[in-house]
Scaffold this motif. Sequence first.
Motif, short mmCIF file in Angstrom:
data_model
loop_
_atom_site.label_atom_id
_atom_site.label_comp_id
_atom_site.label_asym_id
_atom_site.label_seq_id
_atom_site.Cartn_x
_atom_site.Cartn_y
_atom_site.Cartn_z
N GLU A 23 9.51 -4.98 -8.72
CA GLU A 23 9.92 -5.89 -9.80
C GLU A 23 11.33 -5.56 -10.28
N THR A 24 11.62 -4.26 -10.36
CA THR A 24 12.94 -3.76 -10.76
C THR A 24 13.19 -2.51 -9.92
N PRO A 25 14.36 -1.89 -10.02
CA PRO A 25 14.58 -0.65 -9.27
C PRO A 25 13.60 0.47 -9.62
N THR A 26 12.93 0.38 -10.77
CA THR A 26 12.02 1.46 -11.18
C THR A 26 10.60 0.98 -11.48
N ALA A 27 10.29 -0.26 -11.18
CA ALA A 27 8.94 -0.78 -11.45
C ALA A 27 8.41 -1.49 -10.22
N ARG A 28 7.14 -1.27 -9.93
CA ARG A 28 6.52 -1.83 -8.73
C ARG A 28 5.16 -2.42 -9.08
N THR A 29 4.89 -3.61 -8.54
CA THR A 29 3.57 -4.21 -8.65
C THR A 29 2.75 -3.81 -7.43
N LEU A 30 1.55 -3.31 -7.69
CA LEU A 30 0.65 -2.82 -6.65
C LEU A 30 -0.59 -3.71 -6.61
N VAL A 31 -0.97 -4.13 -5.41
CA VAL A 31 -2.16 -4.95 -5.22
C VAL A 31 -3.19 -4.12 -4.47
N PHE A 32 -4.38 -3.97 -5.06
CA PHE A 32 -5.42 -3.12 -4.49
C PHE A 32 -6.61 -3.94 -4.01
N ASP A 33 -7.23 -3.48 -2.94
CA ASP A 33 -8.57 -3.92 -2.57
C ASP A 33 -9.54 -2.96 -3.24
N LEU A 34 -10.47 -3.53 -4.02
CA LEU A 34 -11.39 -2.69 -4.79
C LEU A 34 -12.80 -3.27 -4.68
N PRO A 35 -13.53 -2.90 -3.61
CA PRO A 35 -14.88 -3.44 -3.40
C PRO A 35 -15.80 -3.18 -4.60
N PRO A 67 -5.02 -12.07 -13.51
CA PRO A 67 -6.43 -12.33 -13.82
C PRO A 67 -7.33 -11.92 -12.67
N ALA A 68 -8.62 -11.91 -12.93
CA ALA A 68 -9.60 -11.51 -11.92
C ALA A 68 -9.49 -12.39 -10.68
N ASP A 69 -9.58 -11.75 -9.50
CA ASP A 69 -9.47 -12.45 -8.23
C ASP A 69 -10.34 -11.74 -7.20
N GLY A 70 -11.65 -11.87 -7.36
CA GLY A 70 -12.57 -11.22 -6.44
C GLY A 70 -12.43 -9.71 -6.49
N ASP A 71 -12.22 -9.11 -5.33
CA ASP A 71 -12.08 -7.65 -5.24
C ASP A 71 -10.62 -7.20 -5.28
N ARG A 72 -9.72 -8.09 -5.68
CA ARG A 72 -8.31 -7.74 -5.77
C ARG A 72 -7.95 -7.37 -7.22
N VAL A 73 -7.22 -6.28 -7.37
CA VAL A 73 -6.74 -5.82 -8.67
C VAL A 73 -5.24 -5.58 -8.56
N GLU A 74 -4.51 -6.04 -9.56
CA GLU A 74 -3.05 -5.95 -9.53
C GLU A 74 -2.54 -5.21 -10.77
N LEU A 75 -1.69 -4.21 -10.54
CA LEU A 75 -1.08 -3.44 -11.61
C LEU A 75 0.43 -3.44 -11.41
N THR A 76 1.17 -3.31 -12.50
CA THR A 76 2.61 -3.07 -12.40
C THR A 76 2.89 -1.73 -13.06
N VAL A 77 3.53 -0.84 -12.31
CA VAL A 77 3.74 0.54 -12.74
C VAL A 77 5.23 0.81 -12.90
N GLN A 78 5.60 1.33 -14.05
CA GLN A 78 6.97 1.74 -14.32
C GLN A 78 7.12 3.22 -13.97
#
Length: 247
Positions: A23-35, A67-78
């Motif tokens: 997202e920026t030079p120091t922030a990243r959005t991570l998409v996880f598979d989470l059964p 928002p909720a999307d099945g087994d997908r979870v999304e975070l943005t980490v600074q």
Amino acid sequence: MARTAVSGRLAWRIARLAGFRDETPTARTLVFDLPGWPGHLAGQHVDVRLTAADGYRAQRSYSLAAPADGDRVELTVQRVAGGEVSEHLTGPYAIGDPVEIRGPVGGWFVWRPTDPAPVLLVAGGSGIVPLMAMIRARRAAGVRTPFKLIYSLRTPAERYYADELRTPVAGLDVTYVYTRELPEGRPGIPRRIDVATLNTAGWPAEFGASCFVCGPTGFVETVADILVALGHDPHRIRTERFGPSRD
């Protein structure tokens, strides 16, 4: 946005990184598979735990960015210098790598698409993350609830979700407030959110808007105080704050 982790009776689950974008030079959005993920509401957060080969563990809490999307979870980490969790998640953490996630956590700082009241979102820095989840939940639900976002940050280079928020969306007004550096060609001077900002870019108090404010503690307290002074119902002002940390 990171917080001090909150203990609870929720179970830890193994998630694996399915994708990421910077997202920026120091922030990243991570998409996880989470059964087995039970789903969540926009505004909630999760605990994230890393375990080293020698058994040492470190954990932090991060707001859910979508928002909720099945087994997908999304975070943005600074990324924070010296942060045990954030430096790993925004650095060597690779596609397919595991991490433990527990949640969802929180039930007060949430927005539901069934709420017809207009919405005011006020973000300070990485406090945009749970508010972006609300914006995305609105779109996913196909509702026309009017939203206004006031996003305060230091410089244009620190904007999260820049392309997405740049795209016009009916019923969503976005106002940026820069505290240190303005975009090239933008008139005026850097400033902080104040009475004039909330009075002109927010909703009139008589509209009965649901207000969500997220950011550093001082920022949140200042914005909440101004909203009350402008006549907004304190019971309709929900806040989420974070302070200085190593992660």
